[in-house]
Design a protein around this motif. Structure first.
Motif, short mmCIF file in Angstrom:
data_model
loop_
_atom_site.label_atom_id
_atom_site.label_comp_id
_atom_site.label_asym_id
_atom_site.label_seq_id
_atom_site.Cartn_x
_atom_site.Cartn_y
_atom_site.Cartn_z
N GLY A 545 27.68 -53.11 15.68
CA GLY A 545 28.78 -53.93 16.16
C GLY A 545 28.49 -54.86 17.33
O GLY A 545 29.36 -55.63 17.73
N ASP A 548 29.23 -58.49 16.55
CA ASP A 548 30.65 -58.86 16.61
C ASP A 548 31.06 -59.19 18.04
O ASP A 548 31.80 -60.15 18.29
CB ASP A 548 31.52 -57.71 16.10
CG ASP A 548 31.21 -57.32 14.67
OD1 ASP A 548 32.09 -57.45 13.82
OD2 ASP A 548 30.08 -56.87 14.40
N ASN A 552 31.94 -63.40 19.95
CA ASN A 552 33.15 -63.81 20.66
C ASN A 552 32.89 -64.85 21.73
O ASN A 552 33.81 -65.52 22.20
CB ASN A 552 33.82 -62.60 21.31
CG ASN A 552 34.45 -61.67 20.30
OD1 ASN A 552 34.93 -62.12 19.27
ND2 ASN A 552 34.45 -60.39 20.59
N TYR A 698 29.52 -55.13 10.22
CA TYR A 698 30.90 -54.89 9.79
C TYR A 698 31.40 -56.07 8.95
O TYR A 698 31.31 -57.23 9.38
CB TYR A 698 31.80 -54.68 11.00
CG TYR A 698 31.53 -53.38 11.72
CD1 TYR A 698 31.98 -52.16 11.22
CD2 TYR A 698 30.80 -53.37 12.91
CE1 TYR A 698 31.73 -50.97 11.89
CE2 TYR A 698 30.54 -52.17 13.59
CZ TYR A 698 31.00 -50.99 13.06
OH TYR A 698 30.75 -49.81 13.72
N LEU A 701 33.46 -59.46 10.10
CA LEU A 701 32.90 -60.62 10.79
C LEU A 701 32.61 -61.76 9.83
O LEU A 701 32.85 -62.93 10.16
CB LEU A 701 31.62 -60.22 11.53
CG LEU A 701 30.93 -61.36 12.30
CD1 LEU A 701 31.87 -61.97 13.34
CD2 LEU A 701 29.65 -60.86 12.97
N ARG A 704 35.76 -63.46 9.08
CA ARG A 704 36.19 -64.26 10.24
C ARG A 704 35.42 -65.58 10.32
O ARG A 704 36.01 -66.63 10.62
CB ARG A 704 35.96 -63.44 11.50
CG ARG A 704 36.21 -64.18 12.79
CD ARG A 704 35.88 -63.29 13.97
NE ARG A 704 35.53 -64.08 15.12
CZ ARG A 704 34.91 -63.61 16.18
NH1 ARG A 704 34.55 -62.34 16.22
NH2 ARG A 704 34.63 -64.39 17.21
#
Length: 795
Positions: A545, A548, A552, A698, A701, A704
Motif C-alpha cells: 500500500g 497508494d 496522493n 490494491y 488505485l 482511481r
C-alpha cells in the motif's frame, strides 16, 4: 569505554561589551519574534499601540523561540571568531519566528526577498506575512533561508543534521532538539547516529537539547528526570553532555559562550586526532543541554496565571480578547527597547549588525542549506552494459535486484572520489540481493567490531540500521545538502516512514515555488521483498500500500515504476538516479523470475512507460477481443501464463497484452506529466473491449487512476485483496485471484464465447485450482506445472 568527567568550560570569557552587544542582538531577535506573532503595523512602536496594529488572528509559537534566538546569536559569535562553516537546524516545531528574525537581522532575508528590506517598511512586511494568508507558515519552511528542516512534524531534526554532516568534513551542524520533540520515536533512535559518523571524512553534529520544561500543556519527560539520570542517559548514547542552566541573562550569556567554545574545541580535537593522528576509536562527541525558561523574557503573569516558565507560554501567550491585553503587549514589546536596537530608518544598528558572520558564513546563507547549489550529477556507468541476455522472452530466469546491485556497485566506484552517493536501508542490503555493492564498499560503522565481522568500516557507503526512520531522515538530510542516494526496503515496512515522506513531498512542492531554491537529487526508493514473495514470512510482511500513499502527493513530484524484469529495472534505476526534485518509487522482486525483454526492447518500452507486447499478442489483424494488462513482475508473469492458457483453450480469441512500467501513464495527461492522452490510452486499451488488469497492489488505485477514461467501466482489476498467509508463492496469487486461472476465468466471463467453449475452459480452470490446493497441502511447494512454466517457444 572510559567516560570523561563533566567537562569544564574552555575559551576566553566574554567581556562586558561583548555581552552587551550579544544581549542587544538577542533582544532584537525576541522583539522581531513577538512582532511577527502579533503585529500588522506600527513595527517599531513609533506611536502608542492600537488594536488596528494587531493581527485579527494570532498564530505562532512563542515558548521555544527565545531559546532559539539565544542559541543563534551565540553560534554566530563562535562562527565569526573561528571562521566556522556551520548549519543551523531548529527542531522545535514552530520556531520560525526566531529563525526568520535572525535571518532578517543577518541580512539574508532581504537579499532573497528584496521587497522585505532591512528597514522599517521591511519590518512591517516581515511582521505582516507571518502566519498570514499569502505569507509564510509558523515553522522553518523552504521559504526560510538557511533551513533544510521544516519542523512541521517533530522527530527528524537530528537525523537531518547527521545526513547533512555525512561526507561534509568541514561542516558543523548545530541541531537544536526540543524536549517535546525528544519524546518521539525517531528522535530517540537518532541519537545512535554517532555510531555512523566518521570523524576522518564526515563533518560534525552538535546536538543542543533545549529543555524548557513543557509541551503544549504538560511537562516533558527529559526535563523531569534528575541531572544524574540525564547525564547518564546521554553518556550511554556516546555523548559528552555540557550543561547550561539558568535564568539570569548575563550569567547565561557567559555560560553558553563557554559551552560552545568547549564543544567546538572538542570537535576539532576529535577530528584532528582522526585525520592527522590516525585515531580510529569512536569518540565521545560533545553535546549541550540547555535549560532555560519556556517563553523566556515574555510576560511572567497573564490574567493572574503563570506564563513565563510554564506551558501557558507555549503558543501565543495571550490573545487580544481583553482591553488590558493591548497594554500588556505594548509593555512586553517595549521591554526590549527597540529604540536602542534600530536607527531612525528601522535598520539594525551597525554595531549590533556587525555580530553576524559575513557572506556564506552566515547560517542563513550557507550553501549547504540550498543543497541544489552544490549538487553535481552522479557519474553513472552505462546501464546497458549490465544487460541480461534475453534470446527468447521468458526462456531464462534472472534476479532483477542482484543485477541492479552490480550496477550500483559501479555507481559507488564511479563516485568514490566525489563521495556524494550512499545506499540506505534497514539491515536489508544483502537480503534484497544488492550484496554485490560490498565489492566496492562496506557498511558504514563506527561502533565496536570483532574479528568475525565483515563489511564494516567507518568509511563505508552503505548505511544500515534497523530503523526505517533513521534511513529516511539521513537520506533526506543528505539529499537536501546536495548529494544523491537510494533507500532499499522491504515493501511492507516502508509504511513506517509514511509521515516522513509526506513531509519531504511537501518540502519539494513548496521549494519548487521558491525562486531561489535550487533543485535537489530525487528521493529514490527500491521496494523489494514484496507482497507476492513474502509467502514464507506470512501476512505481517504482505502489504503493497505504500504506492497508494505516495500517489496522493502532487503529480509533478511523484513517480512510480513497476519494472517487470532485470533489464527494465536497470533502465528505471539509471533514470531515477539522474532525476531531481522527485520521489521515485521502484517496486521490483528479488527472486529468480523470467526475463522478458532484451536491453534494446527494454529501453524502448521503459521510455514509453507503457506499451503493447506484440510478441505476446495475437491481435494484429484487427481489434482484440480482450486486453490483458499488467503492472508488476508477478502480475506480468501470471498474465502471460494466462495468455498461454488462452492460446490453448481458446485459440480463436484475439488477445492484446499491455505492460505498464510507469504507473502514472494511466492518469490523463491533464493530471500527471507522464499521463497518456485520452486518444493514446484508447488506442492501447480500446474504447469498448474488456480489460483484465493484473496489478501488483490494491485494485482500487488502478480504478482511481483510470476513472475518467472512456473504457473505464470495462476495466476489471485483480490485485492484492488483503488475503495473506504463510503459504507458497503461487498460493498467494490464488488467494487474491491474481493467478493465471482466475485471470483466464475473468476473460471467459467478459468475452462472448460459444457456450461449449466457455464451459470446457471453466472446468479446466476449476480442476487446476483443485489440483493446486491438493498439491501444496501434500508437498508444501507449488506444483511443477506452475514452478516450471515457461512462455511457449515460438509463440
Amino acid at each position: 569505554m572510559t567516560m570523561d568527567p563533566q567537562p569544564e568550560a574552555t575559551g576566553q570569557p566574554l567581556s562586558s561589551d561583548e555581552i552587551g552587544l550579544i544581549h542587544a542582538w538577542w533582544r532584537a531577535a525576541n522583539y522581531l519574534s513577538v512582532g511577527q506573532i502579533y503585529l500588522l503595523d506600527n513595527p517599531l512602536l513609533r506611536e502608542p499601540l492600537k488594536m488596528d496594529h494587531v493581527k485579527p488572528r494570532l498564530l505562532g509559537h512563542w515558548g521555544t523561540t527565545p531559546g532559539l534566538n539565544f542559541l543563534y546569536v551565540h553560534l554566530n559569535r563562535v562562527i565569526k571568531a573561528r571562521g566556522l562553516n556551520a548549519l543551523f537546524i531548529a527542531g522545535p516545531g514552530h520556531g520560525a519566528p526566531g529563525v526568520v528574525a535572525n535571518t532578517w537581522l543577518e541580512g539574508t532575508y532581504s537579499e532573497v526577498y528584496p521587497a522585505i528590506g532591512p528597514d522599517e517598511d521591511g519590518l512591517r512586511q516581515l511582521f505582516r506575512q507571518f502566519s498570514f494568508p499569502g505569507g509564510i507558515p509558523s515553522h522553518a519552511s523552504p521559504d526560510t533561508p538557511g533551513s533544510i528542516h521544516e519542523g512541521g512534524e517533530l522527530g527528524y531534526s537530528l537525523l537531518h543534521a547527521f545526513g547533512a554532516a555525512f561526507d561534509n568534513p568541514d561542516l558543523i551542524v548545530a541541531c537544536v532538539v526540543g524536549d517535546g520533540e525528544a519524546e518521539t520515536g525517531p528522535l530517540a533512535t537518532s541519537w545512535h547516529s554517532n555510531k555512523f559518523l566518521n570523524p576522518a571524512t564526515d563533518g560534525a553534529v552538535l546536538p543542543i537539547l533545549h529543555l524548557n520544561g513543557y509541551k503544549i500543556a504538560s511537562p516533558t519527560v527529559l526535563a523531569r528526570i534528575s541531572h544524574t539520570e540525564l547525564d547518564a542517559l546521554f553518556r550511554g548514547y556516546g555523548y559528552l553532555p555540557i550543561f547550561v542552566d539558568g535564568e539570569e541573562p548575563d550569567a547565561m550569556h557567559r555560560a553558553i559562550a563557554a559551552a560552545l567554545d568547549d564543544a567546538v574545541d572538542r570537535i576539532h580535537a576529535i577530528q584532528k586526532a582522526a585525520r592527522d593522528g590516525g585515531v580510529t576509536t569512536r569518540p565521545l562527541w560533545p553535546m549541550i543541554v540547555l535549560r532555560s525558561l519556556k517563553g523566556w523574557t515574555g510576560p511572567k503573569i497573564v490574567d493572574g496565571q503563570k506564563s513565563e516558565g510554564f506551558w501557558r507560554a507555549h503558543q501565543v501567550p495571550f490573545t487580544m480578547d481583553k482591553p488590558e491585553h493591548l497594554g500588556l503587549l505594548e509593555e512586553w514589546m517595549r521591554s526590549y527597547h527597540p529604540e536602542e536596537l534600530f536607527d531612525d530608518g528601522g535598520r539594525l544598528r551597525p554595531e549590533i549588525a556587525a555580530l553576524a558572520p559575513r557572506g556564506d558564513r552566515r547560517m542563513s546563507a550557507n550553501p549547504h542549506a540550498n543543497g541544489g547549489a552544490l549538487m553535481r550529477p552522479l557519474r553513472l556507468p552505462d546501464f546497458a552494459s549490465y544487460a541480461v541476455p534475453v534470446v527468447h522472452p521468458g526462456e531464462s530466469d534472472g534476479e532483477a535486484t542482484q543485477v541492479m546491485g552490480t550496477f550500483l556497485r559501479d555507481v559507488v566506484r564511479e563516485n568514490a572520489q566525489a563521495r556524494n552517493f550512499r545506499v540506505f536501508g534497514p539491515d536489508e542490503t544483502a537480503s534484497n540481493r544488492l550484496q554485490t555493492i560490498f565489492e566496492a564498499t562496506d557498511r558504514s560503522w563506527d561502533a565496536e567490531t570483532i574479528a568475525d565481522d565483515v563489511h564494516l568500516d567507518p568509511s563505508g557507503r552503505v548505511m544500515e540500521v534497523l530503523s526505517e526512520h533513521c534511513c529516511q531522515g539521513w537520506l533526506e538530510g543528505y539529499l537536501l545538502t546536495g548529494r544523491h542516494g537510494l533507500f532499499s526496503c522491504y515493501e511492507a515496512f516502508i509504511h513506517i516512514v509514511d509521515s516522513m515522506v509526506n513531509q519531504h513531498a511537501k518540502w519539494l512542492k513548496t521549494a519548487k515555488e521558491v525562486p531561489w531554491r535550487r533543485p535537489i537529487a530525487s528521493l529514490n526508493y527500491l521496494l523489494t521483498s514484496h507482497v507476492w514473495r513474502q509467502d514464507h514470512n506470512g501476512f505481517s510482511h504482505q502489504d503493497p500500500g505504500f504506492v497508494d500513499h505516495v500517489v496522493n502527493k502532487k503529480a509533478d513530484i511523484v513517480r512510480v515504476y513497476f519494472p517487470p524484469d532485470a533489464n527494465t529495472l536497470l533502465f528505471v534505476t539509471d533514470h531515477c538516479l539522474r532525476s531531481w526534485d522527485r520521489i521515485n518509487v521502484i517496486v521490483a522482486g528479488k527472486q529468480p523470475s523470467p526475463q522478458w525483454l532484451d536491453m534494446n526492447a527494454a529501453i524502448k518500452h521503459c521510455t514509453r512507460g507503457i506499451g503493447i507486447w506484440d510478441w505476446a499478442s495475437n491481435d494484429r489483424s484487427g481489434e482484440p477481443d480482450v486486453v490483458m494488462a499488467c503492472a508488476g513482475d508477478v502480475p506480468t508473469l501470471e498474465t502471460l501464463a494466462a495468455v498461454s492458457l488462452l492460446r490453448v483453450q481458446l485459440p480463436e480469441l484475439k488477445v492484446r497484452v499491455v505492460n505498464v512500467v510507469d504507473l502514472m501513464t494511466l492518469q490523463p495527461n491533464s493530471q500527471h506529466p507522464h499521463g497518456l492522452s485520452d486518444s493514446a490510452f484508447d488506442a492501447l486499451f480500446t474504447t469498448d473491449k474488456p480489460v483484465i488488469f493484473a496489478y501488483h497492489g490494491y485494485p482500487a488505485l488502478i480504478h482511481r487512476l483510470t476513472y475518467k477514461r472512456t473504457n473505464h467501466q470495462n476495466i476489471h482489476v485483480h490485485g492484492f485483496e488483503e488475503e495473506g498467509s504463510t503459504t507458497t508463492p503461487f498460493d498467494m496469487v490464488v488467494r487474491n485471484h491474481l493467478d493465471r486461472f482466475h485471470l483466464m476465468g475473468k476473460v471467459i466471463d467478459h468475452v462472448e464465447l460459444p457456450d461449449s467453449a466457455a464451459a470446457y475452459a471453466k472446468q479446466t480452470i476449476d480442476d487446476q485450482l483443485v489440483e493446486h490446493k491438493r498439491y501444496i497441502a501434500a508437498h508444501g511447494i507449488d506444483m511443477p506445472a506452475v514452478r516450471d512454466w515457461r512462455w511457449p517457444s515460438g509463440a
